[in-house]
Design a protein around this motif. Sequence first.
Motif, PDB file in Angstrom:
ATOM      1  N   VAL A 200       0.840  -1.198   0.000  1.00  0.00           N
ATOM      2  CA  VAL A 200       0.000   0.000   0.000  1.00  0.00           C
ATOM      3  C   VAL A 200       0.878   1.252   0.000  1.00  0.00           C
ATOM      4  O   VAL A 200       0.649   2.195  -0.764  1.00  0.00           O
TER       5      VAL A 200
ATOM      6  N   PHE B 297       1.141   4.186  -2.824  1.00  0.00           N
ATOM      7  CA  PHE B 297       0.906   5.572  -2.449  1.00  0.00           C
ATOM      8  C   PHE B 297       2.058   6.463  -2.913  1.00  0.00           C
ATOM      9  O   PHE B 297       1.843   7.540  -3.473  1.00  0.00           O
TER      10      PHE B 297
ATOM     11  N   GLU C  75      -2.262  13.949 -12.693  1.00  0.00           N
ATOM     12  CA  GLU C  75      -3.015  13.865 -11.445  1.00  0.00           C
ATOM     13  C   GLU C  75      -4.171  12.877 -11.535  1.00  0.00           C
ATOM     14  O   GLU C  75      -4.508  12.221 -10.555  1.00  0.00           O
ATOM     15  N   PHE C  76      -4.753  12.718 -12.726  1.00  0.00           N
ATOM     16  CA  PHE C  76      -5.876  11.790 -12.844  1.00  0.00           C
ATOM     17  C   PHE C  76      -5.420  10.364 -12.553  1.00  0.00           C
ATOM     18  O   PHE C  76      -6.007   9.666 -11.728  1.00  0.00           O
TER      19      PHE C  76
ATOM     20  N   ILE D 261      -4.489   9.834  -8.788  1.00  0.00           N
ATOM     21  CA  ILE D 261      -5.598   9.700  -7.830  1.00  0.00           C
ATOM     22  C   ILE D 261      -6.367   8.410  -8.091  1.00  0.00           C
ATOM     23  O   ILE D 261      -6.813   7.744  -7.159  1.00  0.00           O
ATOM     24  N   ILE D 262      -6.493   8.051  -9.389  1.00  0.00           N
ATOM     25  CA  ILE D 262      -7.187   6.793  -9.697  1.00  0.00           C
ATOM     26  C   ILE D 262      -6.408   5.609  -9.120  1.00  0.00           C
ATOM     27  O   ILE D 262      -7.001   4.634  -8.635  1.00  0.00           O
TER      28      ILE D 262
ATOM     29  N   VAL E 249      -4.782   5.612  -6.370  1.00  0.00           N
ATOM     30  CA  VAL E 249      -5.130   5.548  -4.943  1.00  0.00           C
ATOM     31  C   VAL E 249      -6.557   5.017  -4.773  1.00  0.00           C
ATOM     32  O   VAL E 249      -6.821   4.142  -3.949  1.00  0.00           O
ATOM     33  N   VAL E 250      -7.492   5.532  -5.587  1.00  0.00           N
ATOM     34  CA  VAL E 250      -8.894   5.116  -5.433  1.00  0.00           C
ATOM     35  C   VAL E 250      -9.039   3.619  -5.679  1.00  0.00           C
ATOM     36  O   VAL E 250      -9.622   2.891  -4.880  1.00  0.00           O
TER      37      VAL E 250
ATOM     38  N   TYR F 262      -6.550   1.023  -6.434  1.00  0.00           N
ATOM     39  CA  TYR F 262      -5.667   0.030  -5.818  1.00  0.00           C
ATOM     40  C   TYR F 262      -5.629   0.156  -4.305  1.00  0.00           C
ATOM     41  O   TYR F 262      -5.872  -0.808  -3.594  1.00  0.00           O
ATOM     42  N   VAL F 263      -5.323   1.348  -3.822  1.00  0.00           N
ATOM     43  CA  VAL F 263      -5.210   1.501  -2.365  1.00  0.00           C
ATOM     44  C   VAL F 263      -6.581   1.407  -1.705  1.00  0.00           C
ATOM     45  O   VAL F 263      -6.765   0.724  -0.703  1.00  0.00           O
ATOM     46  N   GLY F 264      -7.583   2.073  -2.302  1.00  0.00           N
ATOM     47  CA  GLY F 264      -8.877   2.165  -1.650  1.00  0.00           C
ATOM     48  C   GLY F 264      -9.726   0.921  -1.758  1.00  0.00           C
ATOM     49  O   GLY F 264     -10.555   0.672  -0.897  1.00  0.00           O
ATOM     50  N   ALA F 265      -9.552   0.134  -2.819  1.00  0.00           N
ATOM     51  CA  ALA F 265     -10.440  -1.017  -2.987  1.00  0.00           C
ATOM     52  C   ALA F 265      -9.678  -2.337  -3.050  1.00  0.00           C
ATOM     53  O   ALA F 265      -9.890  -3.226  -2.231  1.00  0.00           O
TER      54      ALA F 265
ATOM     55  N   SER G  63      -6.371  20.406 -18.431  1.00  0.00           N
ATOM     56  CA  SER G  63      -7.021  19.391 -17.603  1.00  0.00           C
ATOM     57  C   SER G  63      -6.654  18.007 -18.101  1.00  0.00           C
ATOM     58  O   SER G  63      -7.015  17.597 -19.200  1.00  0.00           O
TER      59      SER G  63
ATOM     60  N   THR H 220      -7.685  15.180 -16.985  1.00  0.00           N
ATOM     61  CA  THR H 220      -8.839  14.294 -17.072  1.00  0.00           C
ATOM     62  C   THR H 220      -9.564  14.470 -18.397  1.00  0.00           C
ATOM     63  O   THR H 220      -9.912  13.504 -19.072  1.00  0.00           O
ATOM     64  N   ARG H 221      -9.775  15.753 -18.761  1.00  0.00           N
ATOM     65  CA  ARG H 221     -10.476  16.031 -20.011  1.00  0.00           C
ATOM     66  C   ARG H 221      -9.699  15.449 -21.200  1.00  0.00           C
ATOM     67  O   ARG H 221     -10.278  14.798 -22.072  1.00  0.00           O
TER      68      ARG H 221
END
Lengths: 204, 350
Positions: free
Chosen positions: A36, A40, A52-53, A56-57, A59-60, A62-65, A132, A134-135
Amino acid sequence: MIVQELIFYAFSLVMVFAAVAVITVRNPVYAVLFLVLAFFSAAAIWMLLEAEFLAIILVVVYVGAVMVLFLFVVMMLDINLVPLKEGFIRYLPVAAIVAVAMAIELLMVLWSRGRFGVDMFPVPPPHSADYSNTRELGELLYSNYLLPFEVAGVVLLVAIIAAVALTLRTRPGIKVQNPSVQVRTRRDASVRLVKMKSEKPRGA
Amino acid sequence: MFEMIESVFNWIQSQYLIWTVLKIVVIVLPLITAVAFYTYFERKVIGSMQIRVGPNRVGPLGLIQPFADVFKLLLKEIVLPTNANRFLFVTAPVIALAPAFAAWAVVPFNDFLVLADVDAGLLYVLALTSLGVYGIIIAGWASNSKYAFLGAMRAAAQAVSYEIAMGFALVGVLILAGSMNLREIVLAQQGGIFDWYWLPLFPLFVIYMISGLAETNRAPFDMAEGESEIVAGFHVEYSGAAFAVFFLAEYANMILISGLTAIMFAGGWLSPFEGWPVIGDTFLGQGSIIWFLAKTVIFMFMFLWYRATWPRYRYDQIMRLGWKVLIPITLVWVMLSALMTVLGIVVKGS
C-alpha cells in the motif's frame, strides 16, 4: 525546482524501501501494508509528472479497494511461514532465469530508444494552468481509442460474469430469506387479535 | 502601528509555506472544536428525541461537557492488549483520522476561501474517503481480539461496497457540472434552490446520504461497532487518548460528508433565495460562507436524526441494499443525467 527534486527523491526512497520490504518482511500483513505504501508513493511521483488523474485513480482503485480486499484475505489466512520458505534454494535457478529475462527485456526497451542519459529524455514542457489531464484522457479514450476501450469493458464484464458463475453454487435444502416477501408482510399474517371479555380476579 | 502589522502580514503572505500552514490551522482548529460540540449536540438532540434532558451538569446547559469528556479521555490509561501488535495498534487511530482532516483541503467555503483549488478535487475527496477504512481494519487486526477483528471485517466489506454507490452518485454530479473542481461544481448550480442538483439528481442525492452513513459507520449502518453483537467492534480494545482519536475521526468524517453533500447537491455557499423577488435583493439572497455552514449543520443534524429513528440493519440486508438496490439505481440515473445534459434539460450555471 529544488523542492520538486527533494519531493521526488523522498517519495522514490520510500517507494524503493517499501517495495523491497514487501518481499523481505516475515509478516504477510506487513507485506500488504508495505505494498500500500509503495502504491501511495508511486501515486505521489505520478502527481509530480502532472498526471493527477492517473495518480488519484491509482489511490482510489488500488489503495482504496483492491488492497483492502487483499488485506481482508491475508488477515484471515493462517499462514505458516516455515513451509513457504522451504523450496527457496530449489526454485532459485528458475527464479534467477526469470529475473534476468525480465531485466533484459526492460533494458531492450530502453536501448531501442537510445542510450541512457538526461539528454535522451528531455524535460517535457510544463502545461498551462487550465490544462485538464482528465479532459484530455477522456477525449482520447472516447474518440481515438473508442474500440479498444469498449473491448476492454466487455472483457471485464466477461471476467465478472465468469467469477460469479465459478463461485455461485446452489445447494439443495437451504432455507433462503426473500427480503421482498419479508418487507411486504402484513400484520394479519402473523398476529391474531382476539376480543374477549375482561376476567374478574379470583375471589372478588 | 498599522503599517507594522500590515508589513508583517505582507511578509507572512509572501512566505508560501508559512501562509499555507496558517490556513491549515485556521481550517483544522474550528473543525476540532466543531467535533467537540457535535458530540454535545448529538447527546442533546437524541436526548430530546427520546424525551430526556441530555447533559446539563457541566457548565451552563451542559455546554462544557465535551471538554470534560476530552480531558477524561486524555488522562486515562491506554491499555495494550496481550500480544497486540504495538506499532499498528497505536498508528491505527492516526490512520483513521488523517484522511478525515486531509479531505478538507479541497472543500470550498465560499468563492475564494479554499485551501487548494485543484482541478481533480472530486477525485481527491473520493480517494481520501476510501482510505479511512484502513484505520479500522488495522485497528481490528492489531488488537488481537476476536470482536475487534469481526468489526474490522464488517467495516471493510461495508466500506468497499458502499464506496461504489457513493462514487456513482458523484459521477452524476460530475456529468451535470462538467468539472471535478468542487468550486466549479458549486458555481454550476447557481440560480436558487430549484437549480441545485438535489432536484435533477434526487435519487443520487438520497443514495449519497445513505452511502455516507455506511461509509462513516453510523446508525443504522453501524455494524462495525454493533454493541449488541460484538461489544464495540473494531475499537473494543481501545481506551483513553487512542479511543478519543477514533471518536474524533468518526465525527470529523460525519462533518466532512455533510459538507460534501452541501457542496455536491445543495449548492455549497449559494443562497437558496437567489433571484427571488424582494428577499433575493437583501443580504439573504447573497451567497456566503454562512449558507454553506447552515447547510452543513442541517445535514449533520440529519445524521443524528437517523440514529434516533432507525434500528440497526441486519448485516446481509446491508450488503443486499448496497449491491442490489443502490448500485443499479445509480447506474440508471447516471445515464439519465447524461441525457439531461445532452438534451439541455439541466444547463449549468443558469
